[in-house]
Design a protein around this motif. Structure first.
Motif, PDB file in Angstrom:
ATOM      1  N   ARG A  38       2.817 -16.650  11.759  1.00 32.10           N
ATOM      2  CA  ARG A  38       2.680 -15.802  11.050  1.00 32.10           C
ATOM      3  C   ARG A  38       2.904 -14.552  11.189  1.00 32.10           C
ATOM      4  N   LEU A  39       1.836 -14.595  11.993  1.00 35.80           N
ATOM      5  CA  LEU A  39       2.507 -12.354  12.392  1.00 35.80           C
ATOM      6  C   LEU A  39       3.655 -12.263  12.780  1.00 35.80           C
ATOM      7  N   MET A  42       5.396 -11.995   9.572  1.00 34.89           N
ATOM      8  CA  MET A  42       5.630 -11.023   8.546  1.00 34.89           C
ATOM      9  C   MET A  42       5.994  -9.787   9.053  1.00 34.89           C
ATOM     10  N   GLU A  48       4.811 -16.469   4.699  1.00 35.31           N
ATOM     11  CA  GLU A  48       3.762 -16.592   6.478  1.00 35.31           C
ATOM     12  C   GLU A  48       4.115 -17.777   6.323  1.00 35.31           C
ATOM     13  N   PRO A 154       8.775  -4.549   6.260  1.00 41.84           N
ATOM     14  CA  PRO A 154       7.875  -3.984   6.179  1.00 41.84           C
ATOM     15  C   PRO A 154       8.555  -2.539   6.566  1.00 41.84           C
ATOM     16  N   GLU A 300      -4.675 -10.377   6.800  1.00 35.01           N
ATOM     17  CA  GLU A 300      -3.739  -9.450   5.371  1.00 35.01           C
ATOM     18  C   GLU A 300      -4.295  -8.075   5.898  1.00 35.01           C
ATOM     19  N   LYS A 303      -0.906  -7.432   7.484  1.00 34.55           N
ATOM     20  CA  LYS A 303      -0.076  -7.105   6.663  1.00 34.55           C
ATOM     21  C   LYS A 303       0.372  -6.275   5.440  1.00 34.55           C
ATOM     22  N   LYS A 304      -1.042  -5.846   5.105  1.00 34.55           N
ATOM     23  CA  LYS A 304      -0.959  -4.548   4.877  1.00 34.55           C
ATOM     24  C   LYS A 304      -0.834  -2.850   5.332  1.00 34.55           C
ATOM     25  N   TYR A 307       3.000  -2.602   6.017  1.00 30.38           N
ATOM     26  CA  TYR A 307       3.898  -2.614   4.264  1.00 30.38           C
ATOM     27  C   TYR A 307       3.297  -1.014   4.613  1.00 30.38           C
TER      28      TYR A 307
END
Length: 333
Positions: A38-39, A42, A48, A154, A300, A303-304, A307
């Protein structure tokens, strides 16, 4: 599109799995280490659940036939056109470029994600390979793999070092006891939780066979009426040696289940290699849920961060380390 020049030791296409079909006898399959997968998705701006390449121990060599961003997950060295590049960082490849992945230094599974994801035809809603049912196949030299075109890169092009998953060949796995604990003696359960077990070479994506002190069954014996096998189920057949069922596990089984590894600990178990050591610790269902929520919240936040919506600070106070994520409120600037 990419072309496989050398598949490495064992490379397949995977996503997060073929969910919703276990009742029909179709295993979930999917990636072994969902955190790393998943990482790295991203990092290249993918959903994901996008399909990527999973490789075991030694990575593939491949050629790009179109421009694409990519990133590698794992403790592994790699080269792009003969020049060293780093895992956990995004790069842009041009048509004609050659990417070569080396041997993993720690852990056992690595991943390569491409912007847009791998765009093979889904089967039952997933692009995951499941060899036992001939759904997909191991990658081989000459394979040409299409890539998708939808992604949102991102701002940050790397995962900060302190947020990169660490791989160990000696772990503690937390367990929810049961549901067949009545098939084991009190001494057998005590043995299970107090002993160290070793991952044997007879382990694969279906399950890790362990070797260690024999776990004693009760008079009810090692067999049960065929029942469900969730991810992380620990079966104990008649020889008293536990088996941890993983991504390619069957949907049902007939061996007594002494416990289930909590979802939060599946990645570190999956990253063990033959000879790796594992101990088990009992926890409650509530604790298992709490630990999974910690992982989901952390993913999460990362991810933020990627970005540009957060600032990340790591500090140490009196020997303790603290990770701090500060949200940027652009509307108030």
């Amino acid at each position: 599109m990419i072309e496989i020049l050398d598949p490495g030791l064992f490379s397949t296409i995977q996503d997060l799995g073929r969910k919703g079909y276990q009742k029909y006898g179709v295993p979930v399959s999917g990636v072994m280490d969902f955190i790393s997968a998943r990482l790295v998705n991203m990092l290249v701006g993918n959903d994901e659940n996008s399909a990527l390449i999973e490789f075991y121990m030694k990575g593939p060599k491949l050629k790009f036939h179109s421009d694409a961003y990519f990133a590698i997950a794992g403790d592994v060295r790699a080269k792009l056109n003969g020049r060293d590049i780093h895992p956990w960082k995004r790069y842009k490849a041009s048509s004609g470029d050659v990417l070569e992945i080396g041997t993993i230094s720690s852990g056992s599974y690595g991943y390569i994600a491409f912007s847009g994801g791998i765009n093979t035809e889904p089967i039952l809603g997933s692009r995951s390979t499941y060899l036992r049912a001939n759904i997909g196949d191991k990658l081989k030299s000459g394979d040409r793999i299409p890539l998708g075109s939808h992604y949102n890169l991102p701002r940050l092009d790397y995962i900060p070092r302190s947020l990169i998953p660490k791989y160990s060949n000696s772990v503690e796995a937390r367990i929810i006891l049961g549901p067949d604990d009545d098939h084991f003696t009190e001494n057998g359960i005590k043995t299970f939780f107090s002993s160290e077990y070793t991952v044997t070479p007879e382990s694969d994506r279906m399950g890790y066979r362990l070797k260690g002190p024999k776990i004693e069954h009760s008079k009810r014996g090692p067999d049960i009426i065929t029942d469900v096998v969730p991810l992380g189920t620990v079966q104990v057949p008649g020889n008293g040696q536990p088996i941890i069922m993983l991504a390619d596990r069957q949907t049902t089984g007939g061996y007594a289940r002494i416990g289930v590894v909590i979802t939060a600990d599946i990645p570190k178990v999956a990253q063990l290699r033959p000879g790796g050591k594992i101990r088990f610790k009992e926890v409650t269902i509530e604790k298992a849920y709490e630990e999974l929520m910690k992982i989901e919240n952390r993913l999460e936040l990362i991810k933020k961060l990627l970005y540009g919506k957060l600032i990340y600070i790591r500090t140490s106070v009196s020997g303790r380390t603290f990770d701090t994520f500060i949200e940027l409120m652009y509307d108030h600037l």
